[in-house]
Design an enzyme around this catalytic site. Sequence first.
Site: not given
Length: 413
Positions: A13, A16-19, A21, A36, A129
Amino acid sequence: MLIAGRYRLIESIGRGGMGEVWRAYDETLDRQVAVKLLLPQDSDPTAASRFRLEARTASRIDHPNVVGVRDFGEHDNQLYLVMELVEGDSLARVLTQSGAQPADRVARMAAQAAAGLSAAHRQGVVHRDIKPGNLLLDADGTLKIGDFGIARFLDDPGAALTATGQIVGTSLYLAPERALGKPAGPASDVYALGCVLYQLLTGRPPFNADTAVAILHQHLDATPVPPRELGVTGLPPAFENYLLGLLAKDPEHRPGAQQAADWFTAGAWQGRPEPLPEPAARAPRPAPAAPAPAPVPAPASRRRGTGGATTYMLPSAQAAPEPRPRSQAPVRSRGRARSRSAPPAAFGARRIAATAAGALLFMAAMLLGMKWFAPDDTGGSGTTSEAPPTTGDSDPAAQPSPAAAQDDDGGDD
């Protein structure tokens, strides 16, 4: 795919840049959750530590406007974070699909977002953020703050785990102090929230440019255009003024997150007028009328009271000695006394002139009386006057004395 023997992944769903979800199902507790997974980060050696930091940070905050953390662990050398599943869209998707939002809806979201930030700040956590993509709406419209991936602890400045000189966060919502390389604080989150609210009202962020550096310069130097000047209708002036206060350049000039939450929750954004204080009672101004007989002055003890609205003017001590009862003239009310009475100096000059005039009249009267009633002494003054004729026999002075006759006779010899 089953994670840790209990979380079954259903569908992706978000990414992102790190993970990434996933929607998942907790087979142990029989509920849906969000999982995540940390993506491989060959170029970022701090990625795993930052992921653990996110789990630690979010787990410290228990608030209905913050996405809750349920579990954290590692499976097949891959870190995972289990969170509350928010059944709804992010504000980024809301802006993409619907554009600018009405003021009342933005005010509700502002109150909830500020309340979630206040809960984080009380735990010593700065999000760093805040942006539309990290603000989620659940099925009943409640806003929740998610993604504490680059958050930092106020009591652990080194826990940000960012490269030296690197500014983390999204430039469109970055506070001026962070653009200068200063550490983020709670006021930085408030500024970012102000940028999001501005975009929700206008459909555009307060500052935008072709490059991230140009945007940072605008955060430092440019003044945001008031939303109503951009054609936003139905926005109360109170809401606009408060929003511009959230975007103040100086962190100390911005309200705190809890202050903002209380302000929006109380409905102050509608600009409800506050009751004005009761005006002070004024004595009615007397209507102009024909002169009337002056009232008898009240005793001094009564004049000093506060019961009546009429006052009396006492003569000045410098004008004359203490007035006698027969010469004291009654004084009119304050309004007429001020308009007709002369200064004390004028009273003295008039009294002196009247005294001098009276003295002159008195002297003139005395001189006139003395001249009128004085006896006639014109005979001794050498003036001639007519006397009644007399006979020679009756005037003894006309007859010569015997001695005089003898002398005359002897002289003839």
